[in-house]
Design a protein around this motif. Sequence first.
Motif, mmCIF file in Angstrom:
data_model
loop_
_atom_site.group_PDB
_atom_site.id
_atom_site.type_symbol
_atom_site.label_atom_id
_atom_site.label_comp_id
_atom_site.label_asym_id
_atom_site.label_seq_id
_atom_site.Cartn_x
_atom_site.Cartn_y
_atom_site.Cartn_z
ATOM 1 N N ARG A 292 3.801 6.643 -7.915
ATOM 2 C CA ARG A 292 4.458 5.525 -7.257
ATOM 3 C C ARG A 292 4.321 5.561 -5.735
ATOM 4 O O ARG A 292 4.696 4.591 -5.070
ATOM 5 N N GLY A 293 3.814 6.644 -5.159
ATOM 6 C CA GLY A 293 3.744 6.753 -3.716
ATOM 7 C C GLY A 293 2.699 5.858 -3.080
ATOM 8 O O GLY A 293 3.017 4.875 -2.408
ATOM 9 N N LEU A 294 1.427 6.192 -3.279
ATOM 10 C CA LEU A 294 0.350 5.406 -2.680
ATOM 11 C C LEU A 294 0.334 3.980 -3.213
ATOM 12 O O LEU A 294 0.121 3.022 -2.461
ATOM 13 N N ASN A 295 0.587 3.816 -4.507
ATOM 14 C CA ASN A 295 0.573 2.462 -5.072
ATOM 15 C C ASN A 295 1.635 1.583 -4.425
ATOM 16 O O ASN A 295 1.375 0.420 -4.104
ATOM 17 N N SER A 296 2.832 2.116 -4.194
ATOM 18 C CA SER A 296 3.866 1.308 -3.547
ATOM 19 C C SER A 296 3.525 1.069 -2.084
ATOM 20 O O SER A 296 3.858 0.012 -1.521
ATOM 21 N N GLY A 297 2.832 2.026 -1.433
ATOM 22 C CA GLY A 297 2.420 1.820 -0.049
ATOM 23 C C GLY A 297 1.429 0.678 0.099
ATOM 24 O O GLY A 297 1.513 -0.113 1.050
ATOM 25 N N ILE A 298 0.486 0.583 -0.840
ATOM 26 C CA ILE A 298 -0.472 -0.530 -0.802
ATOM 27 C C ILE A 298 0.265 -1.855 -1.027
ATOM 28 O O ILE A 298 -0.051 -2.878 -0.399
ATOM 29 N N CYS A 299 1.270 -1.851 -1.889
ATOM 30 C CA CYS A 299 2.064 -3.068 -2.093
ATOM 31 C C CYS A 299 2.866 -3.419 -0.841
ATOM 32 O O CYS A 299 3.073 -4.601 -0.541
ATOM 33 N N ASP A 300 3.331 -2.407 -0.093
ATOM 34 C CA ASP A 300 3.967 -2.678 1.207
ATOM 35 C C ASP A 300 3.005 -3.446 2.106
ATOM 36 O O ASP A 300 3.371 -4.445 2.739
ATOM 37 N N ALA A 301 1.765 -2.949 2.189
ATOM 38 C CA ALA A 301 0.767 -3.583 3.057
ATOM 39 C C ALA A 301 0.513 -5.017 2.632
ATOM 40 O O ALA A 301 0.386 -5.926 3.476
ATOM 41 N N ASP A 302 0.444 -5.255 1.324
ATOM 42 C CA ASP A 302 0.203 -6.602 0.807
ATOM 43 C C ASP A 302 1.350 -7.532 1.171
ATOM 44 O O ASP A 302 1.150 -8.694 1.538
ATOM 45 N N ASN A 303 2.569 -7.032 1.086
ATOM 46 C CA ASN A 303 3.757 -7.837 1.372
ATOM 47 C C ASN A 303 3.863 -8.164 2.850
ATOM 48 O O ASN A 303 4.154 -9.297 3.239
ATOM 49 N N VAL A 304 3.602 -7.165 3.698
ATOM 50 C CA VAL A 304 3.821 -7.369 5.132
ATOM 51 C C VAL A 304 2.723 -8.215 5.775
ATOM 52 O O VAL A 304 2.978 -8.959 6.730
#
Length: 518
Positions: A292-304
Amino acid sequence: MDPVLIAGAGPVGMTAALLLARHGVPSVLLEAQTERTAEGSRSICVQRDVLDILERVGLGAQVADMGVTWIRGRTYYREHQVLEITFPEVGDSAFPPFVNTPQSVMELLLEQRVYEEPLADLRWDHEVTGVEQDADGVTVTTPKGTVRGTHLIAADGARSATRSLLGLPFEGVSFPDKFLIADVRAELGFSVPERRFFFDPEWNPGRQVLLHPQPGGVWRIDWQVPDDFDLAAERDSGGLDKRIRAVVGDKDYDIVWLSVYRFHQRRVPRMRVGRALLAGDAAHAMSPFGARGLNSGICDADNVAWKIALDRAGRAGPGLLESYDIERGAAAAENLRVTGDTMRFLVPQNDKERAHRVDVLSRSVDDPEARKEIDSGKLAEPYWYTDSPLTTADPFVRTPAEPGVARPPVPGVLCPDARLDWGMRVRELVGPGFVVLTHWCPWRPADAWERALTRQPVPLDQEEDDFLVKALRLRPRSLVILRPDGHIAAIVTEPEAAPIGPLVTEALRRATGWGSAG
């Protein structure tokens, strides 16, 4: 206009830069290191929907092709197999459920793509040492001078200097046990790649071992080890060879990389401070069990990325930037709750937790119901923004909140993927603007603002579109509004004897941070 500043040129920072470029937004990546050190697997498991995000910047297929696809996981307690999970294909997705691609490989692919992107400027040896904000932008200080930007994305990792400069604490817990992680090249003779998790094997009693396939015949092996574990002493004594032999047997092996980690569960109290927004490990650190670490980080980037792009273009309402903290803060909280539960099962912290683990594992040998209580990591999945202020919710639909439970296709959920009549997949249409899918509905953008935001609607009126129509449970004369990150902002049905346009306008206003039109 000044660029967007990004602190950190890891996977999250570089993905954010490439997504911004897709919106036509320039960025400057400020990386403290003098050069990239591409060693070790680190994060390896990339989830299907994250591959879709990477494909928007031209890398999803490459990341998948460079990795190993696995669809089966086995869990053992001592000598007994107690669990087997498989991941069925969903819809008409272009990617498998999970692909194991080492983070070092992903970083090299992203870096090459960044160098090819004229709107992204990567600057090495630019450690962030100061951050100042005003009403119009952000000024960042580095040893090489100052850089001015409209916004700042802090993606500089778990030891984030930017987070400290913004005055944010990083509260949470650290687990006392260590984990020895080894990348080992060996031929194990598996017929197909699969993940294996061992609880209390005789060769690591009282603890666990995780085995993951990687490209090139390399296996990632994670051993839970005591707090006083000493890697150098383990190598000198022959203990390391004994550990590896317990997994590979008498086959030849090569050690590619070794590291010892202590895992943490931490997060910032908020992910936005004015024009500075934190993403990835700078905002949240969690154990890797569940990927869940890197995958959630990429989703952060997509959201922001899309929210900053709209803010710069003057089309964002006053609530759009703040919605980043609301949405991704909630995602971080869920990921930390899920991974925290896992770590309490893997590394019990008191007598009650230890007794629970022993009881569940002992009963799991013969009791299928007990097997449901085994927690070796609930695998990464997209977070659903059903409670977001940007979402036009359906008040008559209850959405499950538990991880791993299928969500109905309601506003806030990531849109199902499918191939459309004219050949493209839905995920290929996502971003940089909003996408409106119509089903026998005459809606068209009402004015210049809506035209700039949505482009032309995409009709779902042919027989080949039936899969998606059924997946979305659409009725005739209705439409679906997709955000630039693929999440459903609203599902609108034309009311009787009234135009649909005002309802769509209200949903678009809400989705861009303007709140309700009324």
